[in-house]
Write a protein that holds these residues in place. Structure first.
Motif, PDB file in Angstrom:
ATOM      1  N   THR A  76       0.821  -1.212   0.000  1.00 42.48           N
ATOM      2  CA  THR A  76       0.000   0.000   0.000  1.00 42.48           C
ATOM      3  C   THR A  76       0.861   1.271   0.000  1.00 42.48           C
ATOM      4  OG1 THR A  76      -1.772   1.198   1.094  1.00 42.48           O
ATOM      5  CG2 THR A  76      -0.248   0.058   2.547  1.00 42.48           C
ATOM      6  N   ASP A  77       0.308   2.323  -0.625  1.00 38.55           N
ATOM      7  CA  ASP A  77       0.962   3.636  -0.610  1.00 38.55           C
ATOM      8  C   ASP A  77       0.273   4.552   0.392  1.00 38.55           C
ATOM      9  OD1 ASP A  77       2.748   2.981  -2.635  1.00 38.55           O
ATOM     10  OD2 ASP A  77       1.267   3.443  -4.188  1.00 38.55           O
ATOM     11  N   ASN A  78      -0.758   4.041   1.039  1.00 35.16           N
ATOM     12  CA  ASN A  78      -1.553   4.869   1.946  1.00 35.16           C
ATOM     13  C   ASN A  78      -0.866   4.984   3.314  1.00 35.16           C
ATOM     14  OD1 ASN A  78      -3.670   5.296   4.103  1.00 35.16           O
ATOM     15  ND2 ASN A  78      -4.876   5.667   2.249  1.00 35.16           N
ATOM     16  N   THR A  79      -0.468   6.184   3.639  1.00 36.35           N
ATOM     17  CA  THR A  79       0.271   6.412   4.884  1.00 36.35           C
ATOM     18  C   THR A  79      -0.553   6.064   6.119  1.00 36.35           C
ATOM     19  OG1 THR A  79       1.542   8.141   3.814  1.00 36.35           O
ATOM     20  CG2 THR A  79       1.554   8.149   6.205  1.00 36.35           C
ATOM     21  N   VAL A 109       9.017   7.770   3.981  1.00 34.21           N
ATOM     22  CA  VAL A 109       7.927   8.628   4.457  1.00 34.21           C
ATOM     23  C   VAL A 109       8.228   9.077   5.897  1.00 34.21           C
ATOM     24  CG1 VAL A 109       5.434   8.801   4.817  1.00 34.21           C
ATOM     25  CG2 VAL A 109       6.342   7.324   3.006  1.00 34.21           C
ATOM     26  N   GLY A 110       8.372  10.372   6.075  1.00 37.76           N
ATOM     27  CA  GLY A 110       8.744  10.930   7.377  1.00 37.76           C
ATOM     28  C   GLY A 110       7.846  10.492   8.515  1.00 37.76           C
ATOM     29  N   LEU A 111       6.533  10.509   8.262  1.00 38.89           N
ATOM     30  CA  LEU A 111       5.549  10.174   9.281  1.00 38.89           C
ATOM     31  C   LEU A 111       5.714   8.729   9.774  1.00 38.89           C
ATOM     32  CD1 LEU A 111       3.336  12.164  10.210  1.00 38.89           C
ATOM     33  CD2 LEU A 111       1.724  10.925   8.791  1.00 38.89           C
ATOM     34  N   ILE A 112       5.940   7.837   8.820  1.00 38.89           N
ATOM     35  CA  ILE A 112       6.106   6.405   9.112  1.00 38.89           C
ATOM     36  C   ILE A 112       7.411   6.176   9.881  1.00 38.89           C
ATOM     37  CG2 ILE A 112       6.446   4.136   8.017  1.00 38.89           C
ATOM     38  CD1 ILE A 112       3.569   5.254   7.818  1.00 38.89           C
ATOM     39  N   ALA A 116       7.649   4.661  13.684  1.00 42.41           N
ATOM     40  CA  ALA A 116       8.428   3.451  13.986  1.00 42.41           C
ATOM     41  C   ALA A 116       9.484   3.753  15.046  1.00 42.41           C
ATOM     42  CB  ALA A 116       9.064   2.913  12.711  1.00 42.41           C
ATOM     43  N   LYS A 117      10.158   4.886  14.892  1.00 40.63           N
ATOM     44  CA  LYS A 117      11.190   5.290  15.856  1.00 40.63           C
ATOM     45  C   LYS A 117      10.588   5.456  17.247  1.00 40.63           C
ATOM     46  CE  LYS A 117      14.875   7.620  13.367  1.00 40.63           C
ATOM     47  NZ  LYS A 117      15.381   8.908  12.890  1.00 40.63           N
TER      48      LYS A 117
END
Ligand SMILES: [Zn+2]
Length: 130
Positions: A76-79, A109-112, A116-117
């Motif tokens: 998926t490309d959906n953030t 993707v910055g948000l992802i 995760a971090k």
């Protein structure tokens, strides 16, 4: 309506929770079906259904769903779907999901990446969105 034991397939009564023939725990099988249905719903055309399935699988701490969910993450490309997936993988919290989370840090993707971090820095399971 006729009911059958999911294990031995003999006819049972609707109210039977334990199969009188083979002793199978009927509810246990019903729950397994439910998990299976949720895993199948990951391929549903409606995004909202997919999102809900991911969410519930996290609440169930479904280890069975881990591989299909990771696969979906890659497809998926959906953030927002990806974020829901990270949440669920964190809730399941098995070594495989932790390993995957460490890979996600390299996401473009910055948000992802940040999510995760954040999950990792908070010791995985203590992370809560919202
Ligand atoms: Zn039976």
């Amino acid at each position: 309506m006729t009911f059958f034991c999911p294990l031995c397939w003999k006819e049972i009564k609707e109210i039977d929770l334990i199969c009188p023939f083979c002793g199978a725990d009927i509810l246990e099988y019903v729950n397994k079906d439910f998990e299976e249905k949720l895993v199948n719903a990951l391929r549903h055309p409606e995004r909202e259904t997919v999102r809900r399935a991911i969410h519930i699988l996290g609440k169930l701490k479904s280890t069975k769903a881990v591989r299909p969910i990771i696969k979906l993450f890659k497809q998926t490309d959906n953030t927002f779907l990806k974020m829901e997936i990270l949440n669920t993988l964190n809730e399941v919290g098995i070594p495989e999901t932790k390993e995957f989370m460490l890979k996600v840090i390299d996401s473009d993707v910055g948000l992802i990446k940040r999510m995760a971090k954040s999950i990792i820095s908070k010791g995985f399971t203590e992370y809560h969105e919202k």
